[in-house]
Design a protein around this motif. Structure first.
Motif, PDB file in Angstrom:
ATOM      1  N   ASN A  81       0.862  -1.196  -0.152  1.00 38.95           N
ATOM      2  CA  ASN A  81      -0.039  -0.002  -0.013  1.00 38.95           C
ATOM      3  C   ASN A  81       0.979   1.349   0.161  1.00 38.95           C
ATOM      4  O   ASN A  81       1.921   1.268   0.555  1.00 38.95           O
ATOM      5  N   PRO A  82       0.463   2.133  -0.779  1.00 36.11           N
ATOM      6  CA  PRO A  82       1.207   3.594  -0.867  1.00 36.11           C
ATOM      7  C   PRO A  82       1.420   4.064   0.638  1.00 36.11           C
ATOM      8  O   PRO A  82       0.500   4.003   1.416  1.00 36.11           O
ATOM      9  N   THR A  83       2.648   4.744   1.001  1.00 37.59           N
ATOM     10  CA  THR A  83       3.052   5.078   2.310  1.00 37.59           C
ATOM     11  C   THR A  83       3.861   6.239   2.134  1.00 37.59           C
ATOM     12  O   THR A  83       4.799   6.300   1.286  1.00 37.59           O
ATOM     13  N   THR A  84       3.754   7.092   3.148  1.00 32.47           N
ATOM     14  CA  THR A  84       4.901   8.299   3.477  1.00 32.47           C
ATOM     15  C   THR A  84       5.585   8.134   4.551  1.00 32.47           C
ATOM     16  O   THR A  84       6.599   8.944   4.880  1.00 32.47           O
ATOM     17  N   ASP A  85       5.453   6.910   5.378  1.00 35.17           N
ATOM     18  CA  ASP A  85       6.121   6.717   6.547  1.00 35.17           C
ATOM     19  C   ASP A  85       7.433   5.878   6.159  1.00 35.17           C
ATOM     20  O   ASP A  85       7.572   4.774   5.708  1.00 35.17           O
ATOM     21  N   ALA A  86       8.443   6.447   6.474  1.00 40.62           N
ATOM     22  CA  ALA A  86       9.944   6.090   5.970  1.00 40.62           C
ATOM     23  C   ALA A  86      10.100   4.699   6.647  1.00 40.62           C
ATOM     24  O   ALA A  86      10.722   3.777   5.942  1.00 40.62           O
ATOM     25  N   ALA A  87       9.848   4.647   7.930  1.00 45.84           N
ATOM     26  CA  ALA A  87       9.998   3.278   8.670  1.00 45.84           C
ATOM     27  C   ALA A  87       9.204   2.277   8.074  1.00 45.84           C
ATOM     28  O   ALA A  87       9.742   1.137   7.772  1.00 45.84           O
ATOM     29  N   ALA A  88       7.965   2.433   7.809  1.00 42.83           N
ATOM     30  CA  ALA A  88       7.161   1.495   7.153  1.00 42.83           C
ATOM     31  C   ALA A  88       7.740   1.184   5.768  1.00 42.83           C
ATOM     32  O   ALA A  88       7.535  -0.063   5.211  1.00 42.83           O
ATOM     33  N   ALA A  89       8.279   2.054   4.856  1.00 41.17           N
ATOM     34  CA  ALA A  89       8.660   1.897   3.557  1.00 41.17           C
ATOM     35  C   ALA A  89       9.925   1.082   3.422  1.00 41.17           C
ATOM     36  O   ALA A  89      10.287   0.306   2.497  1.00 41.17           O
ATOM     37  N   ARG A  90      10.770   1.127   4.561  1.00 39.76           N
ATOM     38  CA  ARG A  90      11.747   0.088   4.992  1.00 39.76           C
ATOM     39  C   ARG A  90      11.514  -1.215   4.383  1.00 39.76           C
ATOM     40  O   ARG A  90      12.495  -2.261   3.998  1.00 39.76           O
ATOM     41  N   GLN A  91      10.500  -1.777   4.950  1.00 39.49           N
ATOM     42  CA  GLN A  91       9.976  -3.249   4.901  1.00 39.49           C
ATOM     43  C   GLN A  91       9.192  -3.357   3.414  1.00 39.49           C
ATOM     44  O   GLN A  91       8.556  -4.601   3.176  1.00 39.49           O
ATOM     45  N   GLY A  92       8.724  -2.411   2.594  1.00 43.13           N
ATOM     46  CA  GLY A  92       8.205  -2.234   1.587  1.00 43.13           C
ATOM     47  C   GLY A  92       8.996  -2.265   0.077  1.00 43.13           C
ATOM     48  O   GLY A  92       9.755  -3.128  -0.037  1.00 43.13           O
TER      49      GLY A  92
END
Length: 337
Positions: free
Chosen positions: A205-216
């Protein structure tokens, strides 16, 4: 935190020497990291040093290795990096490739089993300042989702091009991902949100959370065009280096697995009469009337050099957490020695 240049260099060298890195290798690795910081590329700067240390401690990186080289034909240098530091192995290969290109007009180094190169524009600029054309390609872990997909299956797969021009070479350094994963980590360390459209989370899913993006996953730049280039570079590098592909690539973002990405460095002798026309053309591009009043048109490399000149006197802006970690590693190295 603003850190003086020489203090940052000193700490980096202490950290590297503390894990058994020979002085010349430590100097080179530190230079690549510091140069990235000077040019505003924190994603490829000192934040990567703790992972290098961990990889050495875990036995998946050898700071003493320079690589095993073998010519496949007259102009293709095959390099097994033997787990060495990326800049060390690459510069050993570049020295031989540039010499061979000087005699033959062109030569290629194909490198596997070697650590992260850092910002690959550094190598393109190094070669082009010495008067030769450089094309540098590298692959990475699967960090980019295919165009229209929701899962990371392709590397950020950067390319750098260096062309000798006076007074400064033309240097293009770009990833085929919209951003680098190093930039995601840098934003996470600074607590900054990503721009919309840059990344997906682990669920796709689209995210602007850098911490979440590390796993995406990161988006490809330029939609389908960037996706096509990324896939083409992945296949090109793997075909020359026998490196891993897609989700099988490891070793630049982890601390426990062997580096299985590949690097390709192409060196070409330019035409002897091309220099003046290239410089004049770039000046013509810079003189183009800007869309926005008060701004100027630049070419790749201009802003990087300006930022470097500013930071040479100003110092390096390093996140507090990263600097504290580096100081701790340096202090531990001093105690162990």
């Amino acid at each position: 935190m603003l850190i003086e240049l020489e203090e940052a260099r000193s700490v980096a060298l202490r950290v590297l020497r503390g894990v058994g890195t020979p002085q010349s290798h430590a100097d080179l690795q530190a230079e690549v990291l510091i140069e990235a910081e000077l040019r505003g590329l924190a994603s490829h700067g000192l934040l990567r040093l703790p992972r290098i240390v961990e990889r050495v401690h875990n036995g998946v990186a050898d700071p003493r290795a320079t690589g095993r080289q073998n010519w496949r034909g007259d102009a293709l240098l095959d390099v097994d990096g033997e787990g060495g530091l990326g800049p060390v192995v690459a510069c050993e290969a570049i020295a031989r490739t540039c010499e061979r290109a000087g005699r033959l007009g062109m030569a290629v180094a194909a490198i596997r089993n070697s650590g992260h190169l850092g910002a690959i524009g550094w190598y393109a600029e190094k070669i082009s300042r010495d008067g030769q054309i450089a094309i540098v390609l590298s692959t990475s872990e699967a960090l980019v989702h295919p165009w229209g997909g929701r899962k990371a299956l392709i590397g950020t797969n950067p390319i750098a091009i260096g062309v000798p021009v006076q007074p400064d070479p033309f240097v293009l350094d770009m990833a085929t991902g919209l951003i680098s994963m190093g930039k995601v980590h840098d934003y996470a360390n600074r607590g900054q949100p990503l721009e919309p459209g840059w990344a997906l989370d682990a669920e796709g899913n689209p995210t602007t959370d850098a911490a979440a993006a590390r796993q995406g996953a990161i988006a490809p730049f330029g939609d389908a065009k960037g996706y096509g280039l990324a896939l083409g570079f992945e296949l090109l590098v793997a075909s020359l280096t026998a490196s891993a592909l897609g989700t099988n690539v490891t070793g630049t973002l982890d601390s426990t697995l062997r580096a299985t990405k590949g690097d390709v460095i192409i060196v070409i002798e330019p035409h002897a009469e091309s220099g003046a026309s290239l410089a004049a053309y770039l000046d013509e591009v810079r003189a183009c009337p800007p869309i926005r009043e008060g701004e100027t048109v630049t070419v790749p490399g201009d802003r990087s050099r300006s930022r470097r000149a500013e930071n040479l006197t100003r110092g390096l802006e390093i996140p507090d957490a990263i600097w504290s970690q580096l100081r701790h590693l340096a202090d531990c190295s001093s105690l162990e020695s």
